[in-house]
Motif scaffolding. Structure first.
Motif, mmCIF file in Angstrom:
data_model
loop_
_atom_site.group_PDB
_atom_site.id
_atom_site.type_symbol
_atom_site.label_atom_id
_atom_site.label_comp_id
_atom_site.label_asym_id
_atom_site.label_seq_id
_atom_site.Cartn_x
_atom_site.Cartn_y
_atom_site.Cartn_z
ATOM 1 N N ALA A 194 77.805 35.096 7.454
ATOM 2 C CA ALA A 194 78.561 36.036 6.618
ATOM 3 C C ALA A 194 80.060 35.791 6.667
ATOM 4 O O ALA A 194 80.777 36.157 5.741
ATOM 5 C CB ALA A 194 78.242 37.470 7.026
ATOM 6 N N ARG A 195 80.544 35.127 7.723
ATOM 7 C CA ARG A 195 81.978 34.820 7.803
ATOM 8 C C ARG A 195 82.388 33.791 6.756
ATOM 9 O O ARG A 195 83.562 33.672 6.422
ATOM 10 C CB ARG A 195 82.336 34.304 9.200
ATOM 11 C CG ARG A 195 82.089 35.340 10.296
ATOM 12 C CD ARG A 195 82.275 34.751 11.661
ATOM 13 N NE ARG A 195 81.346 33.639 11.832
ATOM 14 C CZ ARG A 195 81.351 32.793 12.842
ATOM 15 N NH1 ARG A 195 82.249 32.913 13.799
ATOM 16 N NH2 ARG A 195 80.467 31.829 12.925
ATOM 17 N N ALA A 196 81.412 33.065 6.213
ATOM 18 C CA ALA A 196 81.693 32.021 5.220
ATOM 19 C C ALA A 196 81.418 32.507 3.796
ATOM 20 O O ALA A 196 81.397 31.719 2.866
ATOM 21 C CB ALA A 196 80.856 30.788 5.520
ATOM 22 N N GLY A 197 81.174 33.800 3.613
ATOM 23 C CA GLY A 197 80.900 34.342 2.279
ATOM 24 C C GLY A 197 79.542 35.016 2.216
ATOM 25 O O GLY A 197 78.937 35.330 3.242
ATOM 26 N N LYS A 198 79.067 35.204 0.999
ATOM 27 C CA LYS A 198 77.769 35.852 0.789
ATOM 28 C C LYS A 198 76.693 35.081 1.552
ATOM 29 O O LYS A 198 76.594 33.858 1.431
ATOM 30 C CB LYS A 198 77.446 35.881 -0.699
ATOM 31 C CG LYS A 198 76.228 36.669 -1.037
ATOM 32 C CD LYS A 198 76.042 36.761 -2.534
ATOM 33 C CE LYS A 198 74.775 37.510 -2.860
ATOM 34 N NZ LYS A 198 74.549 37.580 -4.293
ATOM 35 N N ALA A 199 75.907 35.800 2.353
ATOM 36 C CA ALA A 199 74.949 35.132 3.234
ATOM 37 C C ALA A 199 73.564 35.763 3.147
ATOM 38 O O ALA A 199 73.422 36.960 2.926
ATOM 39 C CB ALA A 199 75.442 35.188 4.676
ATOM 40 N N CYS A 200 72.559 34.928 3.345
ATOM 41 C CA CYS A 200 71.179 35.386 3.466
ATOM 42 C C CYS A 200 70.881 35.607 4.936
ATOM 43 O O CYS A 200 71.647 35.211 5.816
ATOM 44 C CB CYS A 200 70.226 34.335 2.910
ATOM 45 S SG CYS A 200 70.294 34.158 1.139
ATOM 46 N N LYS A 201 69.759 36.225 5.212
ATOM 47 C CA LYS A 201 69.294 36.418 6.581
ATOM 48 C C LYS A 201 68.030 35.590 6.764
ATOM 49 O O LYS A 201 67.248 35.419 5.845
ATOM 50 C CB LYS A 201 69.010 37.883 6.858
ATOM 51 C CG LYS A 201 70.255 38.741 6.792
ATOM 52 C CD LYS A 201 70.001 40.099 7.402
ATOM 53 C CE LYS A 201 71.201 40.985 7.235
ATOM 54 N NZ LYS A 201 72.297 40.709 8.109
ATOM 55 N N LEU A 202 67.849 35.074 7.979
ATOM 56 C CA LEU A 202 66.671 34.286 8.323
ATOM 57 C C LEU A 202 65.853 35.065 9.330
ATOM 58 O O LEU A 202 66.337 35.410 10.401
ATOM 59 C CB LEU A 202 67.096 32.935 8.908
ATOM 60 C CG LEU A 202 65.986 32.013 9.372
ATOM 61 C CD1 LEU A 202 65.102 31.600 8.203
ATOM 62 C CD2 LEU A 202 66.579 30.786 10.055
ATOM 63 N N ASP A 203 64.608 35.345 8.991
ATOM 64 C CA ASP A 203 63.679 36.049 9.880
ATOM 65 C C ASP A 203 62.646 35.029 10.337
ATOM 66 O O ASP A 203 61.960 34.430 9.515
ATOM 67 C CB ASP A 203 63.008 37.190 9.106
ATOM 68 C CG ASP A 203 62.073 38.026 9.957
ATOM 69 O OD1 ASP A 203 61.665 37.575 11.050
ATOM 70 O OD2 ASP A 203 61.738 39.135 9.525
ATOM 71 N N MET A 204 62.563 34.806 11.641
ATOM 72 C CA MET A 204 61.636 33.807 12.161
ATOM 73 C C MET A 204 60.557 34.437 13.046
ATOM 74 O O MET A 204 60.032 33.805 13.948
ATOM 75 C CB MET A 204 62.407 32.730 12.909
ATOM 76 C CG MET A 204 63.311 31.954 11.978
ATOM 77 S SD MET A 204 64.172 30.577 12.709
ATOM 78 C CE MET A 204 62.826 29.516 13.165
ATOM 79 N N ARG A 205 60.216 35.668 12.764
ATOM 80 C CA ARG A 205 59.145 36.326 13.520
ATOM 81 C C ARG A 205 57.783 35.864 13.032
ATOM 82 O O ARG A 205 57.646 35.336 11.938
ATOM 83 C CB ARG A 205 59.253 37.843 13.363
ATOM 84 C CG ARG A 205 60.476 38.412 14.069
ATOM 85 C CD ARG A 205 60.552 39.888 13.887
ATOM 86 N NE ARG A 205 61.009 40.129 12.516
ATOM 87 C CZ ARG A 205 61.119 41.316 11.974
ATOM 88 N NH1 ARG A 205 60.793 42.380 12.644
ATOM 89 N NH2 ARG A 205 61.548 41.456 10.741
ATOM 90 N N ALA A 206 56.801 36.066 13.832
ATOM 91 C CA ALA A 206 55.390 35.793 13.508
ATOM 92 C C ALA A 206 55.148 34.323 13.150
ATOM 93 O O ALA A 206 54.264 34.016 12.368
ATOM 94 C CB ALA A 206 54.920 36.717 12.384
ATOM 95 N N GLY A 207 55.977 33.418 13.695
ATOM 96 C CA GLY A 207 55.758 31.996 13.467
ATOM 97 C C GLY A 207 56.073 31.508 12.068
ATOM 98 O O GLY A 207 55.683 30.409 11.689
ATOM 99 N N LYS A 208 56.759 32.327 11.279
ATOM 100 C CA LYS A 208 57.113 31.955 9.916
ATOM 101 C C LYS A 208 58.611 32.114 9.729
ATOM 102 O O LYS A 208 59.242 32.970 10.340
ATOM 103 C CB LYS A 208 56.397 32.841 8.900
ATOM 104 C CG LYS A 208 54.902 32.716 8.906
ATOM 105 C CD LYS A 208 54.301 33.621 7.878
ATOM 106 C CE LYS A 208 52.790 33.539 7.909
ATOM 107 N NZ LYS A 208 52.187 34.433 6.937
ATOM 108 N N ALA A 209 59.181 31.305 8.852
ATOM 109 C CA ALA A 209 60.596 31.433 8.492
ATOM 110 C C ALA A 209 60.684 32.073 7.116
ATOM 111 O O ALA A 209 60.108 31.566 6.156
ATOM 112 C CB ALA A 209 61.263 30.072 8.481
ATOM 113 N N ILE A 210 61.383 33.211 7.041
ATOM 114 C CA ILE A 210 61.541 33.919 5.776
ATOM 115 C C ILE A 210 63.027 34.140 5.534
ATOM 116 O O ILE A 210 63.736 34.659 6.397
ATOM 117 C CB ILE A 210 60.812 35.277 5.808
ATOM 118 C CG1 ILE A 210 59.325 35.065 6.065
ATOM 119 C CG2 ILE A 210 61.044 36.040 4.506
ATOM 120 C CD1 ILE A 210 58.569 36.340 6.356
ATOM 121 N N LEU A 211 63.508 33.731 4.352
ATOM 122 C CA LEU A 211 64.887 33.966 3.946
ATOM 123 C C LEU A 211 64.924 35.178 3.035
ATOM 124 O O LEU A 211 64.094 35.309 2.128
ATOM 125 C CB LEU A 211 65.426 32.758 3.177
ATOM 126 C CG LEU A 211 65.759 31.534 3.995
ATOM 127 C CD1 LEU A 211 66.021 30.351 3.070
ATOM 128 C CD2 LEU A 211 66.965 31.791 4.869
#
Length: 68
Positions: free
Chosen positions: A37-54
């Motif tokens: 977020a310091r570099a501008g509009k940012a997504c979040k990365l969720d890596m729970r349950a063995g999966k990567a979700i943006l």
């Protein structure tokens, strides 16, 4: 590292910085998703349950215009 559609690499330099991903639609373009977020509009990365979700999800405006 990004050989097949959907392949992804997470850039972590002290904190999560970005995700580079080969377009999941197969057009061959490399997508860069900001996670810092310091570099501008940012997504979040969720890596729970063995999966990567943006999130939030977004549309790829260039190339094949796929949902990414």
């Amino acid at each position: 590292m990004l050989k097949a559609a959907g392949d992804a690499v997470v850039v972590h330099r002290g904190t999560l910085r970005s995700v580079l991903m080969r377009c999941p639609d197969g057009c061959g373009e490399t997508l860069v998703v900001n996670l810092d977020a310091r570099a501008g509009k940012a997504c979040k990365l969720d890596m729970r349950a063995g999966k990567a979700i943006l999130y939030p999800s977004g549309w790829h405006d260039g190339g094949c215009r796929s949902h990414s």
